[in-house]
Design a protein around this motif. Structure first.
Motif, mmCIF file in Angstrom:
data_model
loop_
_atom_site.group_PDB
_atom_site.id
_atom_site.type_symbol
_atom_site.label_atom_id
_atom_site.label_comp_id
_atom_site.label_asym_id
_atom_site.label_seq_id
_atom_site.Cartn_x
_atom_site.Cartn_y
_atom_site.Cartn_z
ATOM 1 N N PHE A 164 0.791 -1.170 -0.050
ATOM 2 C CA PHE A 164 0.054 -0.078 -0.018
ATOM 3 C C PHE A 164 0.889 1.203 0.039
ATOM 4 C CE2 PHE A 164 -2.405 -3.506 2.099
ATOM 5 C CZ PHE A 164 -3.517 -3.081 1.400
ATOM 6 N N TYR A 165 0.271 2.370 -0.625
ATOM 7 C CA TYR A 165 1.163 3.419 -0.666
ATOM 8 C C TYR A 165 0.410 4.586 -0.075
ATOM 9 C CZ TYR A 165 4.052 0.875 -4.131
ATOM 10 O OH TYR A 165 4.886 -0.127 -4.681
ATOM 11 N N VAL A 166 0.754 5.209 1.090
ATOM 12 C CA VAL A 166 0.143 6.398 1.759
ATOM 13 C C VAL A 166 1.044 7.680 1.697
ATOM 14 C CG1 VAL A 166 -1.219 6.934 3.845
ATOM 15 C CG2 VAL A 166 -1.059 4.481 3.113
ATOM 16 N N ASP A 167 0.361 8.531 1.260
ATOM 17 C CA ASP A 167 0.940 9.782 1.362
ATOM 18 C C ASP A 167 0.656 10.541 2.419
ATOM 19 O OD1 ASP A 167 2.241 12.475 0.869
ATOM 20 O OD2 ASP A 167 1.947 12.329 -1.254
ATOM 21 N N THR A 168 1.324 10.796 3.446
ATOM 22 C CA THR A 168 0.713 11.605 4.645
ATOM 23 C C THR A 168 0.594 13.191 4.386
ATOM 24 O OG1 THR A 168 3.003 11.709 5.467
ATOM 25 C CG2 THR A 168 1.824 9.729 6.217
ATOM 26 N N ASP A 169 1.076 13.680 3.379
ATOM 27 C CA ASP A 169 1.138 15.099 3.064
ATOM 28 C C ASP A 169 -0.109 15.159 2.012
ATOM 29 O OD1 ASP A 169 2.947 15.379 4.970
ATOM 30 O OD2 ASP A 169 4.586 15.726 3.374
ATOM 31 N N SER A 170 -0.734 14.147 1.445
ATOM 32 C CA SER A 170 -1.569 14.368 0.492
ATOM 33 C C SER A 170 -3.042 14.762 0.902
ATOM 34 C CB SER A 170 -1.665 13.100 -0.666
ATOM 35 O OG SER A 170 -2.586 13.270 -1.373
ATOM 36 N N VAL A 171 -3.683 15.573 0.169
ATOM 37 C CA VAL A 171 -5.275 15.816 0.208
ATOM 38 C C VAL A 171 -6.050 14.465 0.290
ATOM 39 C CG1 VAL A 171 -5.068 18.068 -0.315
ATOM 40 C CG2 VAL A 171 -5.732 16.111 -2.128
ATOM 41 N N ASN A 172 -5.218 13.415 -0.272
ATOM 42 C CA ASN A 172 -5.927 12.204 -0.332
ATOM 43 C C ASN A 172 -5.573 11.054 0.518
ATOM 44 O OD1 ASN A 172 -7.251 12.506 -2.793
ATOM 45 N ND2 ASN A 172 -5.430 12.229 -3.946
ATOM 46 N N TYR A 173 -4.772 11.681 1.460
ATOM 47 C CA TYR A 173 -4.214 10.837 2.897
ATOM 48 C C TYR A 173 -5.367 9.830 3.437
ATOM 49 C CZ TYR A 173 -2.809 9.662 7.495
ATOM 50 O OH TYR A 173 -2.340 9.017 8.663
ATOM 51 N N ARG A 174 -6.333 10.621 3.905
ATOM 52 C CA ARG A 174 -7.594 9.707 4.548
ATOM 53 C C ARG A 174 -8.277 8.761 3.798
ATOM 54 N NH1 ARG A 174 -7.485 9.990 10.021
ATOM 55 N NH2 ARG A 174 -6.361 11.887 10.378
ATOM 56 N N VAL A 175 -8.323 9.075 2.380
ATOM 57 C CA VAL A 175 -8.701 8.039 1.456
ATOM 58 C C VAL A 175 -7.481 6.679 1.114
ATOM 59 C CG1 VAL A 175 -9.248 7.516 -0.950
ATOM 60 C CG2 VAL A 175 -9.993 9.711 0.200
ATOM 61 N N GLN A 176 -6.511 7.030 1.346
ATOM 62 C CA GLN A 176 -5.363 6.162 1.246
ATOM 63 C C GLN A 176 -5.467 5.288 2.295
ATOM 64 O OE1 GLN A 176 -1.962 8.271 0.307
ATOM 65 N NE2 GLN A 176 -2.428 8.856 -1.889
ATOM 66 N N LEU A 177 -5.476 6.110 3.556
ATOM 67 C CA LEU A 177 -5.541 5.316 4.851
ATOM 68 C C LEU A 177 -6.928 4.346 4.960
ATOM 69 C CD1 LEU A 177 -4.100 4.790 7.690
ATOM 70 C CD2 LEU A 177 -5.754 6.884 8.481
ATOM 71 N N THR A 178 -7.916 4.799 4.630
ATOM 72 C CA THR A 178 -9.071 3.993 4.661
ATOM 73 C C THR A 178 -8.995 2.919 4.143
ATOM 74 O OG1 THR A 178 -10.380 6.015 5.348
ATOM 75 C CG2 THR A 178 -11.507 4.006 4.557
ATOM 76 N N GLN A 179 -8.357 3.053 2.590
ATOM 77 C CA GLN A 179 -8.295 1.773 1.481
ATOM 78 C C GLN A 179 -7.380 0.611 2.152
ATOM 79 O OE1 GLN A 179 -6.976 3.880 -1.975
ATOM 80 N NE2 GLN A 179 -8.973 3.840 -2.387
ATOM 81 N N MET A 180 -6.287 1.103 2.870
ATOM 82 C CA MET A 180 -5.405 0.081 3.434
ATOM 83 C C MET A 180 -6.151 -0.464 4.748
ATOM 84 S SD MET A 180 -1.616 1.007 4.986
ATOM 85 C CE MET A 180 -2.259 1.665 6.488
ATOM 86 N N GLN A 181 -6.522 0.352 5.350
ATOM 87 C CA GLN A 181 -7.201 -0.111 6.916
ATOM 88 C C GLN A 181 -8.241 -1.141 6.512
ATOM 89 O OE1 GLN A 181 -8.283 2.741 9.984
ATOM 90 N NE2 GLN A 181 -10.181 2.388 8.950
ATOM 91 N N ASP A 182 -9.201 -0.834 5.447
ATOM 92 C CA ASP A 182 -10.345 -1.662 5.304
ATOM 93 C C ASP A 182 -9.749 -3.151 4.636
ATOM 94 O OD1 ASP A 182 -11.860 0.267 6.012
ATOM 95 O OD2 ASP A 182 -12.459 0.727 3.908
ATOM 96 N N ARG A 183 -8.918 -3.059 3.772
ATOM 97 C CA ARG A 183 -8.236 -3.998 3.012
ATOM 98 C C ARG A 183 -7.444 -5.149 4.481
ATOM 99 N NH1 ARG A 183 -6.085 -5.558 -1.855
ATOM 100 N NH2 ARG A 183 -7.710 -4.018 -2.653
ATOM 101 N N ILE A 184 -6.750 -4.491 5.287
ATOM 102 C CA ILE A 184 -6.231 -5.165 6.272
ATOM 103 C C ILE A 184 -7.230 -5.740 7.216
ATOM 104 C CG2 ILE A 184 -4.778 -4.820 8.617
ATOM 105 C CD1 ILE A 184 -3.084 -2.925 6.978
ATOM 106 N N VAL A 185 -8.120 -5.058 7.560
ATOM 107 C CA VAL A 185 -9.332 -5.652 8.480
ATOM 108 C C VAL A 185 -10.103 -6.816 7.684
ATOM 109 C CG1 VAL A 185 -11.577 -4.995 9.510
ATOM 110 C CG2 VAL A 185 -9.719 -3.556 9.695
#
Length: 461
Positions: A107-128
């Protein structure tokens, strides 16, 4: 990167699912343990481009103590080290057969991006989703027996061809769950052990002389009582054959790895330049990375691939006058196009003995044999580099699929993907300062190329 990663972990902990786990910072892992069963989510991570991007490889580990603790008395490692070994490990690319597979394990998560929350949620949902299904699939050792042992007894699955821990875990699992078929399964396992011993598998060589003693203990021990008895032992306890403090410094270990890797790489037709280890096959560039964790004596190895033409095409688009030489610039250069991960694994060395020339050479040859097998599998699945296509929605750099589409003359699709990338504020990796004092990004160069190609097609029509 630690600040960005700490932020990501803190945000994950706000999710009620992760709140049920204990976070171990030293391992970058979430752990949940109950009644001799441990479930771990380990987040391997590294910095990607740009520097605010974190590349995360989740690893899902499951351990049943009853299958491991009886063996502690025979293992050369400290008890603390032994209890970091898990019964099963999965990632997003290698999940149990009846769980849907992902095309990539990162997974690629950009903590400075405006899309950070979307990327985090995608990773989080897949892991869960993955962890929940693994957790439900392997509630008991009987579930594990059905997954590991039954297919072998039916002839539908082969036993591992490397390592030795599986020998004792699988035998203990069969004896505990289905003692009536243990003699048959032991015969299958020992036949495999002897074949691996003849081939010089280093882990099997290490335990071969004591295997009868180990099996005698297993076949007479009460595994439940043994697990309960050893549960109270402190993890500082050392087994009878505990490993002593290493006689080698970390630097000496790295030097041994580097020196002995060279002939092995040459044997398997890999070239080296700086940290890159690469070979070309059928229009593809394969890059192998073998790195040592000297504290744990573990060799981590990965393999990635991309068509050779992608970097040549990008240089053509940039209108560089110089040739793309040396060849290793396709890996090491600042303009190098991203590759696709196709293998990630590890190999544990046998303490100081593992750094002896014969042992270390054997380990490296086994690693490169695994790498070679991965290359053969990939080429069987994707024999034509010109038609090969790969897209990963989690990547923060889509230059590779865009160039693939251009190479295949699918300019409309390439332009659509490119425009989407530009709309997200991405530049393709490099910003050029032009002679007229303006700036031009990689994606602007590629867009100009695509539009010219489309116009050329229209003129021909």
């Amino acid at each position: 990167m630690s600040i960005a990663f700490d932020k990501l972990i803190s945000d994950l902990q706000q999710n009620s699912f992760f709140a049920g786990f204990k976070y171990q910072k030293s391992e970058s892992a979430f752990v949940k343990e109950s009644n001799g069963r441990k479930l771990r989510i380990r987040l391997w991570h590294s910095r990607d481009y740009p520097i605010s991007v974190i590349k995360i490889h989740p690893q899902y580990d499951l351990r049943f103590d009853i299958l491991h603790r009886w063996y502690e008395r025979f293992d050369f490692r400290t008890v603390k080290d032994q209890r970091t070994i898990f019964t099963l490990s999965f990632d997003e690319c290698h999940l149990p057969d009846d769980i849907s597979l992902s095309r990539d394990d990162a997974f690629y998560v950009d903590t400075d991006s405006v899309n950070y929350r979307v990327q985090l949620t995608q990773m989080q949902d897949r892991i869960v989703k993955s962890v929940t299904e693994i957790d439900n699939r392997f509630k008991t050792v009987k579930d594990l027996y059905d997954y590991l042992i039954v297919p072998v007894l039916k002839g539908d699955k082969a036993l591992p061809a490397t390592g030795s821990c599986w020998v004792f875990v699988d035998l203990a699992l069969c004896k505990y769950v289905a003692p009536e078929v243990y003699p048959e399964f032991r015969h299958i396992v020992m036949s495999q052990v002897e074949q691996l011993y003849k081939k010089g598998e280093p882990n099997i060589e290490r335990i071969h002389s004591n295997i009868d003693e180990m099996l005698d203990f297993l076949e007479t021990a009460n595994l439940e009582e043994e697990a309960r008895r050893r549960k109270s032992n402190k993890v500082t306890e050392k087994p009878e054959t505990a490993r002593k403090k290493s006689i080698y410094s970390d630097r000496e270990k790295f030097q041994k790895i580097d020196a002995l890797s060279k002939p092995v790489e040459k044997k398997f037709n890999f070239k080296r330049s700086s940290w890159a280890r690469w070979t070309t096959r059928d229009g593809y560039l394969f890059n192998a990375d073998v790195s040592l964790n000297p504290k744990e004596d573990i060799l981590f190895f990965e393999l990635e691939v991309k068509p050779i033409y992608v970097d040549d095409l990008l240089w053509k688009i940039y209108k560089y006058k110089r040739e793309l030489k040396p060849f290793s610039l396709r890996i090491l250069g600042v303009d190098a196009v991203m590759s696709v991960d196709i293998l990630k694994s590890q190999w544990r060395l046998d303490g100081d003995e593992g750094y002896a020339e014969s042992s270390l050479t054997s380990a490296l040859e086994h690693i490169y044999t695994i790498i070679e097998e991965a290359i053969r599998r990939f080429l069987k699945e994707h024999p034509n580099a010109d038609t090969y296509y790969y897209y990963n929605e989690r990547w923060t750099d889509q230059m590779l699929p865009i160039l693939m589409l251009c190479h295949q003359h699918k300019y409309d699709a390439a332009l659509s993907m490119l425009n989407e990338e530009i709309s997200k504020g991405r530049n393709g990796g490099v910003v050029f300062y032009m002679p007229d004092d303006t700036q031009k990004t990689s994606f602007q160069f590629v867009k100009e190329y695509i539009l010219n190609q489309q116009q050329s097609i229209i003129r021909k029509d």
